[in-house]
Design a protein around this motif. Structure first.
Motif, PDB file in Angstrom:
ATOM      1  N   GLY A   1       0.821  -1.210   0.000  1.00  0.00           N
ATOM      2  CA  GLY A   1       0.000   0.000   0.000  1.00  0.00           C
ATOM      3  C   GLY A   1       0.849   1.251   0.000  1.00  0.00           C
ATOM      4  N   MET A   2       1.953   1.231   0.749  1.00  0.00           N
ATOM      5  CA  MET A   2       2.852   2.377   0.797  1.00  0.00           C
ATOM      6  C   MET A   2       3.476   2.639  -0.570  1.00  0.00           C
ATOM      7  SD  MET A   2       3.974   4.657   3.021  1.00  0.00           S
ATOM      8  CE  MET A   2       3.901   3.911   4.669  1.00  0.00           C
ATOM      9  N   THR A   3       3.744   1.569  -1.324  1.00  0.00           N
ATOM     10  CA  THR A   3       4.317   1.729  -2.666  1.00  0.00           C
ATOM     11  C   THR A   3       3.390   2.528  -3.564  1.00  0.00           C
ATOM     12  OG1 THR A   3       5.472  -0.397  -2.469  1.00  0.00           O
ATOM     13  CG2 THR A   3       5.210   0.503  -4.683  1.00  0.00           C
TER      14      THR A   3
ATOM     15  N   LEU B   1     -11.771   3.406   5.221  1.00  0.00           N
ATOM     16  CA  LEU B   1     -12.387   4.736   5.279  1.00  0.00           C
ATOM     17  C   LEU B   1     -11.439   5.764   5.870  1.00  0.00           C
ATOM     18  CD1 LEU B   1     -16.017   3.801   6.417  1.00  0.00           C
ATOM     19  CD2 LEU B   1     -15.285   4.629   4.170  1.00  0.00           C
ATOM     20  N   LEU B   2     -10.681   5.369   6.872  1.00  0.00           N
ATOM     21  CA  LEU B   2      -9.718   6.295   7.463  1.00  0.00           C
ATOM     22  C   LEU B   2      -8.594   6.606   6.479  1.00  0.00           C
ATOM     23  CD1 LEU B   2      -9.521   4.888  11.111  1.00  0.00           C
ATOM     24  CD2 LEU B   2     -10.590   7.025  10.354  1.00  0.00           C
TER      25      LEU B   2
ATOM     26  N   TYR C   1      -4.726   5.972  -1.022  1.00  0.00           N
ATOM     27  CA  TYR C   1      -4.666   6.048   0.441  1.00  0.00           C
ATOM     28  C   TYR C   1      -5.689   5.101   1.072  1.00  0.00           C
ATOM     29  CZ  TYR C   1      -1.333   9.879   0.507  1.00  0.00           C
ATOM     30  OH  TYR C   1      -0.186  10.624   0.368  1.00  0.00           O
ATOM     31  N   ALA C   2      -6.825   4.911   0.400  1.00  0.00           N
ATOM     32  CA  ALA C   2      -7.804   3.935   0.890  1.00  0.00           C
ATOM     33  C   ALA C   2      -7.223   2.529   0.826  1.00  0.00           C
ATOM     34  CB  ALA C   2      -9.095   4.021   0.075  1.00  0.00           C
ATOM     35  N   ILE C   3      -6.523   2.202  -0.269  1.00  0.00           N
ATOM     36  CA  ILE C   3      -5.875   0.889  -0.391  1.00  0.00           C
ATOM     37  C   ILE C   3      -4.819   0.715   0.690  1.00  0.00           C
ATOM     38  CG2 ILE C   3      -4.369  -0.516  -1.845  1.00  0.00           C
ATOM     39  CD1 ILE C   3      -5.832   0.715  -4.282  1.00  0.00           C
TER      40      ILE C   3
END
Length: 322
Positions: A56-58, A112-113, A222-224
Motif C-alpha cells: 500500500g505504501m508503494t 475509510l480512514l 490512500y484507501a488501499i
C-alpha cells in the motif's frame, strides 16, 4: 577516465536483487543453521506484515505522497476485530459469522480512514506528511480509547487461522502476502489505474491536464493503503492471540517506507515496483536476522537499516543522473 554511468544504471535497476543474493550467499556460508526450513519459516512469517503494508505504501509513494498513519491504522483494526468476535460490541452467536463480521468491519474502518487521509490531501492540498500525521498521532489514541488501554486476549481458532493456519504446510499469512503482491503488481503494471498512479507521481499538473481525476486516484491509493494496514493488523493479533493497542503496528510505517525505498521505488513518485518492494522487505528482514543470528545487538541492526536506506536512495539518484 572510465565511464561509470552504465554501472550506476545497472546498480539502480538490479541493485536490490543483487544485494539479496549477496546476503543469501553470506548467510549460507557464515550463519549457523541458516539452510533449514525453520529459518525460512521464521523469516517469511516475520516479513509478511511489512510486505502487506509496504505494498500500500508503494502505491502512495508512487503518487508522490507518503502515509505515516499505517501503524496506527493497524492498531485500530487490531482493536476493533476482537471487540466484535468476543461480543463486546454486539452479540453474534455463530462464531464464524462473528469472525467474518469482525474482519470486514475492521478493514472497512481502516479503508475509510485511509480515504480520509486521501481526501485531506486531494481536497485541501495538505502535504501528505502533515495530513497522515493526524492519524499517526490520533489513531493509536483512538484504539487505546476503544479498548480502555486494556490487553484483549482471545482464543478463537476461526480467526487465528489467518496468522497460525498452515494450508498445505504453508503459513496462511504467506499466502495472503503473495496474493496481495500479485494483485498489486498486476494493478500497477497492467491497468489504467496503475498508469494513472505513476502519471500523477511523475507530473501531477500534466496528469490533471490530460484528464486524469487526480483527486480520486489519490483518495483511492490512500484507501488501499488503509485497507492493507487493516489486514496486517488482523494478522498481527491473530499470531499473538492478543491485541495491545499500545504496541500493534508500532514503527511499521518506517519499516514499510524503508522496504519501498530499498526496493527501488522513487520516493519522489513516478516510478514504482511492487516486486522490488517485496525484495526490499526481504533484505531488511534478512539483515536483521543475520545480525541477530551472529550475535550483533538489535540496536546495531537499526543503524545498518538506516545505512541501507541511505545507500538505496543514493543509488536511485545515481541511476536518474546516469
Amino acid at each position: 577516465m572510465a565511464d561509470w554511468s552504465g554501472v550506476k544504471l545497472l546498480l539502480a535497476r538490479y541493485g536490490t536483487a543483487l544485494a539479496l543474493v549477496v546476503l543469501l550467499i553470506f548467510n549460507f556460508a557464515v550463519t549457523p543453521n541458516f539452510a533449514t526450513w525453520q529459518t525460512l519459516n521464521v523469516n517469511l512469517t516475520q516479513v509478511c506484515n511489512i510486505v502487506i503494508v509496504a505494498v500500500g505504501m508503494t502505491l502512495v509513494i508512487a503518487t508522490g505522497g507518503i502515509d505515516l498513519s499505517v501503524g496506527s491504522l493497524m492498531a485500530i483494526s487490531g482493536a476493533i476485530a476482537p471487540m466484535i468476535f468476543l461480543g463486546n460490541l454486539v452479540e453474534i452467536g455463530w462464531v464464524p459469522a462473528a469472525v467474518a463480521v469482525a474482519m470486514f468491519v475492521a478493514v472497512a474502518v481502516t479503508t475509510l480512514l485511509g480515504a480520509f487521509n486521501g481526501w485531506l490531501i486531494a481536497r485541501f492540498r495538505i502535504q501528505p506528511i502533515v495530513a497522515t500525521l493526524v492519524l499517526f498521532i490520533a489513531g493509536r489514541g483512538i484504539a487505546q480509547v476503544m479498548t480502555n488501554g486494556n490487553l484483549q486476549v482471545f482464543k478463537v481458532p476461526e480467526f487465528q487461522w489467518i496468522g497460525l493456519g498452515r494450508p498445505f504446510g504453508i503459513p496462511a499469512q504467506v499466502i495472503i502476502m503473495v496474493c496481495i503482491v500479485a494483485l498489486a503488481a498486476w494493478l500497477l503494471a497492467r491497468t489504467s489505474f496503475g498508469r494513472q498512479v505513476l502519471a500523477i507521481g511523475g507530473n501531477e499538473r500534466a496528469a490533471r491536464l490530460s484528464g486524469i481525476a487526480t483527486g480520486r486516484i489519490k483518495i483511492a491509493v490512500y484507501a488501499i493503503s488503509g485497507a492493507l494496514a487493516g489486514v496486517a493488523g488482523l494478522v498481527v493479533i491473530a499470531i499473538n492471540s492478543a491485541s495491545d493497542a499500545n504496541l500493534v503496528g508500532m514503527g511499521m510505517e518506517l519499516d514499510a517506507i524503508a522496504a519501498v525505498a530499498v526496493g527501488g521505488t522513487l520516493l519522489s513518485g513516478g516510478r514504482a515496483t511492487i516486486i522490488g518492494t517485496l525484495l526490499g522487505a526481504l533484505i531488511i528482514q534478512l539483515v536483521r536476522y543475520t545480525l541477530l543470528a551472529n550475535g550483533v545487538p538489535d540496536a546495531a541492526a537499526l543503524v545498518v537499516k538506516a545505512a541501507i536506506i541511505i545507500g538505496a536512495v543514493w543509488l536511485q539518484e545515481r541511476g536518474r543522473t546516469a
